[in-house]
Each structure stands twice: as structure tokens, then as C-alpha cells.
Design a protein around this motif. Structure first.
Motif, short mmCIF file in Angstrom:
data_model
loop_
_atom_site.label_atom_id
_atom_site.label_comp_id
_atom_site.label_asym_id
_atom_site.label_seq_id
_atom_site.Cartn_x
_atom_site.Cartn_y
_atom_site.Cartn_z
N TYR A 184 -2.01 -9.82 -5.79
CA TYR A 184 -3.06 -8.95 -5.27
C TYR A 184 -2.49 -7.55 -5.02
O TYR A 184 -1.30 -7.39 -4.81
CB TYR A 184 -3.63 -9.52 -3.97
CG TYR A 184 -4.30 -10.85 -4.15
CD1 TYR A 184 -5.64 -10.94 -4.51
CD2 TYR A 184 -3.58 -12.04 -3.97
CE1 TYR A 184 -6.26 -12.17 -4.69
CE2 TYR A 184 -4.19 -13.28 -4.16
CZ TYR A 184 -5.53 -13.33 -4.52
OH TYR A 184 -6.13 -14.54 -4.71
N SER A 185 -3.37 -6.57 -5.03
CA SER A 185 -2.91 -5.20 -4.85
C SER A 185 -3.59 -4.50 -3.68
O SER A 185 -4.82 -4.48 -3.57
CB SER A 185 -3.17 -4.38 -6.12
OG SER A 185 -2.78 -3.05 -5.93
N LEU A 186 -2.75 -3.93 -2.82
CA LEU A 186 -3.22 -3.04 -1.75
C LEU A 186 -2.77 -1.60 -2.05
O LEU A 186 -2.77 -0.75 -1.18
CB LEU A 186 -2.65 -3.49 -0.40
CG LEU A 186 -2.97 -4.91 0.03
CD1 LEU A 186 -2.28 -5.25 1.36
CD2 LEU A 186 -4.47 -5.12 0.16
N TRP A 187 -2.40 -1.36 -3.27
CA TRP A 187 -1.77 -0.13 -3.75
C TRP A 187 -2.38 1.14 -3.19
O TRP A 187 -1.71 1.95 -2.58
CB TRP A 187 -1.83 -0.13 -5.26
CG TRP A 187 -1.22 1.03 -5.98
CD1 TRP A 187 -1.88 2.05 -6.61
CD2 TRP A 187 0.18 1.29 -6.19
NE1 TRP A 187 -0.99 2.91 -7.19
CE2 TRP A 187 0.28 2.47 -6.95
CE3 TRP A 187 1.35 0.65 -5.81
CZ2 TRP A 187 1.50 3.01 -7.33
CZ3 TRP A 187 2.58 1.18 -6.18
CH2 TRP A 187 2.63 2.35 -6.93
N ASP A 188 -3.67 1.36 -3.39
CA ASP A 188 -4.31 2.59 -2.92
C ASP A 188 -5.41 2.31 -1.90
O ASP A 188 -6.23 3.16 -1.59
CB ASP A 188 -4.89 3.39 -4.10
CG ASP A 188 -5.94 2.62 -4.87
OD1 ASP A 188 -6.10 1.40 -4.64
OD2 ASP A 188 -6.61 3.22 -5.73
N ARG A 189 -5.39 1.12 -1.34
CA ARG A 189 -6.47 0.68 -0.44
C ARG A 189 -6.53 1.51 0.83
O ARG A 189 -7.62 1.76 1.37
CB ARG A 189 -6.28 -0.79 -0.10
CG ARG A 189 -7.45 -1.45 0.60
CD ARG A 189 -7.16 -2.93 0.79
NE ARG A 189 -8.25 -3.66 1.40
CZ ARG A 189 -9.28 -4.20 0.75
NH1 ARG A 189 -9.37 -4.05 -0.56
NH2 ARG A 189 -10.21 -4.86 1.38
N TYR A 190 -5.38 1.94 1.36
CA TYR A 190 -5.36 2.71 2.61
C TYR A 190 -4.90 4.15 2.38
O TYR A 190 -4.49 4.82 3.32
CB TYR A 190 -4.41 2.06 3.63
CG TYR A 190 -4.45 0.56 3.69
CD1 TYR A 190 -5.67 -0.13 3.72
CD2 TYR A 190 -3.27 -0.17 3.73
CE1 TYR A 190 -5.69 -1.52 3.77
CE2 TYR A 190 -3.29 -1.55 3.79
CZ TYR A 190 -4.50 -2.22 3.81
OH TYR A 190 -4.52 -3.60 3.86
N ASP A 218 -11.13 -9.39 -2.66
CA ASP A 218 -11.11 -8.63 -3.90
C ASP A 218 -10.50 -9.46 -5.03
O ASP A 218 -9.78 -10.43 -4.80
CB ASP A 218 -10.30 -7.34 -3.73
CG ASP A 218 -10.99 -6.37 -2.79
OD1 ASP A 218 -12.22 -6.26 -2.87
OD2 ASP A 218 -10.30 -5.75 -1.98
N PRO A 249 0.82 -1.22 0.00
CA PRO A 249 0.00 0.00 0.00
C PRO A 249 0.85 1.27 0.00
O PRO A 249 1.94 1.30 0.55
CB PRO A 249 -0.82 -0.12 1.30
CG PRO A 249 0.00 -1.02 2.18
CD PRO A 249 0.66 -1.99 1.26
N ASP A 266 -5.65 -7.81 6.04
CA ASP A 266 -5.85 -7.97 4.60
C ASP A 266 -4.85 -8.96 3.99
O ASP A 266 -5.21 -9.76 3.12
CB ASP A 266 -5.74 -6.61 3.90
CG ASP A 266 -7.03 -5.82 4.00
OD1 ASP A 266 -8.06 -6.39 4.39
OD2 ASP A 266 -7.02 -4.61 3.68
N TRP A 290 -7.46 -6.11 -12.31
CA TRP A 290 -7.60 -4.79 -11.71
C TRP A 290 -7.10 -3.70 -12.64
O TRP A 290 -6.25 -3.90 -13.48
CB TRP A 290 -6.78 -4.70 -10.43
CG TRP A 290 -7.39 -5.40 -9.25
CD1 TRP A 290 -8.25 -6.45 -9.28
CD2 TRP A 290 -7.16 -5.10 -7.89
NE1 TRP A 290 -8.57 -6.84 -8.01
CE2 TRP A 290 -7.91 -6.02 -7.14
CE3 TRP A 290 -6.40 -4.16 -7.22
CZ2 TRP A 290 -7.93 -6.02 -5.75
CZ3 TRP A 290 -6.40 -4.17 -5.84
CH2 TRP A 290 -7.16 -5.08 -5.13
N TYR A 315 -3.96 -3.69 7.78
CA TYR A 315 -2.92 -4.15 6.87
C TYR A 315 -2.63 -5.63 7.09
O TYR A 315 -2.64 -6.44 6.14
CB TYR A 315 -1.67 -3.29 7.09
CG TYR A 315 -0.52 -3.48 6.12
CD1 TYR A 315 -0.67 -4.12 4.89
CD2 TYR A 315 0.75 -2.98 6.45
CE1 TYR A 315 0.40 -4.26 4.02
CE2 TYR A 315 1.82 -3.11 5.57
CZ TYR A 315 1.65 -3.76 4.37
OH TYR A 315 2.71 -3.89 3.51
#
Length: 345
Positions: free
Chosen positions: A285-291, A334, A253, A317, A340, A314
């Protein structure tokens, strides 16, 4: 005249570089019983000790690897989350400050020898930065670069040396570490129990003003075919596959202000698609802009460590990602990254 000046400067450079190299060697090594050995505070030594230990028999192990951007993943929380789904796995956070794939390659055989059940690799654009500097070919460069000296000349000479001279790959960074130290440069949170202690610390969460002025540089990752870290990353994935060790990749993220200043987020998307196409069976998987807008940041790059009720998201997830791999359809998750499209504002 110009040649004389160039020769004098070159000699001065060689002397200075030799003194710097000697200082860095003494910083990384110490003399014990007449033998030079790596300092016990050296991060490579810490990793070797960890991977070579005798793990409990039949222990199911999950290794989290990546840079300091994965340090906030609390292995105690993740173990609890997995247990809720009847998955009894011990999770080890093996993040290393400033880690990049071509450095991680140095320990991949050690990782494999420890026989993890799964390796979970956290990556971001910073892990694949290339040298974006360019030189004017019309100019004559009298002085060689330190990188070229190590890579092209000294490297082969030192290949059979009993000493590890990898610290010379980045003399400037090592000099700054030696003189002033870098935050967390030698931290290694391999012991899962350490997170119970860290939870007692009151790590500050950065306010919006601090995040606005915080600095995070952006290096190019193109061209992909010459990206040394991408090449090393693919070698790591391939070696793990050859040894039948499953890999899960997740995108670390990022904080909103950093995302807003990215020169071109689609470049990293292109990079990830390249990996996904070459390794279609590796879940990503992507947490790129999740938080991005959450109040959980230490700075633009790092989720603050172990502040209960704020940063557990964090750890939860990533535990969900692992659970989904080990026990599909157990939890709602997700879509994989391959479907995505990044939304970075």
C-alpha cells in the motif's frame, strides 16, 4: 617521482584510516572484565536484547520495521484501532535511524526468532539509494576507496572475527556520529508504552518556510539489478516467507516540497512494480503523497512524532492497512499499490 608521491599519500591514507578505525572501534566497543563487548548504547545491542527477550505466552505481535520515517507510528494508537475491530495485537515500532535493507539483514534472523505474527515493512526511495558517483576511467586512481577496502579485502578477512566491524562500512557517517552525534541515531522505541511518555512532549511542527529550505538529498536507485538494498530487501521478504511470517509493505509518506523536487518519481514506481511482480502475494500500500499538504511535518522526510489530533492520521492509516489484512472487508481501504499510479504533482 609520481610513484613516490603516490606511495607517500597511500601510506598516509593507511595510517589515517587505521587511526580512524581504531577510534570507531573504541566508540562502538568497551572493555569489560578483560573482554571487548559492544557498548550497551549500540543500536545493534539494543535490538539483540529486544528480540531475545521472553515475550508473553501466546502474545500476537506485529513488528513495524523501517527507518526513522516510521517512528511517528504510535503503537498505542494502533493497538486501540485494532481493538475496535476485535483484533488484540501488540504492536512494536522497531524503526532504526538510517536503516536500509542491507543493514536490516543483519537482524532478520533475530526478528524471525522472536516469532512475530506479522511484519509490516515501511519503505521509501531513500532506503534503496545506490552509489551514484562515477569515476573517469581515463584517470589512474592511486588511492583505494574505504568502501572497496572493507567490501573486497578486509570483509573476507574479518568474516570470522568475534567483533562486528559493520560500522566500517560507512567510516564517514560513523565519524560524524562519534564526533557530533546524529539526531536520534541510537533511539529504539521498541517498548510500546514509551509512546504514552512521548505524547507529553511538544514536538514542533515545521512551518512552510522551514520546509522550503530544508534539505533532502536524492540518490539514484538504478540499475535495479545491481541495487544492493533491493537484493537485500528481497532476501528479507523471502526469509520471512520461508518461516511462514506474513509481510505487509507500505510506502512511507513524503512531504510536498520533497515530492516537488524528486528528479523522476516514475523511477521509484518502476522499482515498486519490480517488487510487486516478484512477490504478487505480498500486499503493498502507498501513503506516498497522502499527507503531502498536511501540517504534520517535522522536516521533509519525517512526520512529527505523537502530536495528538495532528499526526494520529498516520498511525490510523497503517492500522487500517493491518486491519484490512487480518479482517478483510472490515473497513473501507484504498486500493493496493499494484493498481495505483503515483500523483506527485
Amino acid at each position: 617521482m609520481n610513484q613516490s608521491v603516490a606511495l607517500a599519500v597511500l601510506v598516509a591514507f593507511i595510517i589515517s584510516f587505521s587511526i580512524l578505525s581504531l577510534g570507531l572501534f573504541l566508540y562502538h566497543y568497551k572493555l569489560e572484565d578483560g573482554t571487548w563487548v559492544l557498548s550497551s548504547d549500540n543500536i545493534l545491542v539494543k535490538q539483540r536484547v529486544f528480540y531475545s527477550q521472553k515475550f508473553p505466552a501466546n502474545q500476537e505481535k506485529i513488528f513495524l520495521i523501517g527507518s526513522s520515517q516510521i517512528w511517528a507510528l504510535n503503537t498505542i494508537y494502533m493497538h486501540e484501532d485494532l481493538l475496535k475491530n476485535n483484533l488484540n495485537y501488540t504492536v512494536y515500532n522497531l524503526g532504526v535511524a538510517l536503516d536500509v535493507p542491507k543493514v536490516r539483514m543483519k537482524t532478520i534472523d533475530l526478528i524471525i526468532s522472536a516469532k512475530p505474527t506479522i511484519v509490516v515493512y515501511g519503505i521509501s526511495d531513500r532506503d534503496f539509494a545506490t552509489d551514484s558517483s562515477s569515476s573517469d576511467e581515463s584517470q589512474v586512481n592511486f588511492l583505494p576507496s574505504p568502501h572497496d577496502i572493507i567490501q573486497d579485502w578486509l570483509g573476507p578477512q574479518l568474516a570470522n572475527s568475534p567483533f562486528d566491524f559493520n560500522f566500517l562500512q560507512s567510516p564517514k557517517l560513523n565519524f560524524l556520529t562519534m564526533v557530533g552525534g546524529l539526531p536520534g541515531d541510537n533511539r529504539f522505541y521498541a517498548n510500546p508504552d514509551i509512546y504514552a511518555t512521548l505524547e507529553q512532549n511538544n514536538f514542533p511542527i515545521a512551518n512552510n518556510t522551514k520546509l522550503q529550505i530544508d534539505y533532502a538529498n536524492f540518490e539514484s536507485i538504478l540499475p535495479l539489478e545491481k541495487n544492493e538494498n533491493l537484493i537485500a530487501f528481497k532476501k528479507i521478504i523471502s526469509k520471512l516467507h520461508e518461516n511462514k511470517i506474513p509481510v505487509i509493505i507500505f510506502v512511507i509518506p513524503q512531504e510536498r516540497h520533497r515530492l516537488e523536487h524528486l528528479p523522476d518519481p516514475n523511477v521509484f514506481n518502476l522499482f515498486l512494480n519490480n517488487i510487486s511482480q516478484e512477490y504478487p502475494d505480498v500486499p503493498m500500500y502507498s501513503l506516498w503523497d497522502r499527507y503531502a499538504d498536511m501540517n504534520i511535518w517535522e522536516d521533509r522526510r519525517h512526520v512529527v512524532m505523537n502530536v495528538k489530533n495532528t499526526t494520529r492520521v498516520y498511525s490510523d492509516d497503517v492500522a487500517k492497512i493491518i486491519t484490512n489484512y487480518l479482517s478483510p472487508n472490515t473497513i473501507e481501504l484504498d486500493q493496493p499499490l499494484s493498481r495505483w499510479t503515483f500523483n506527485v504533482g
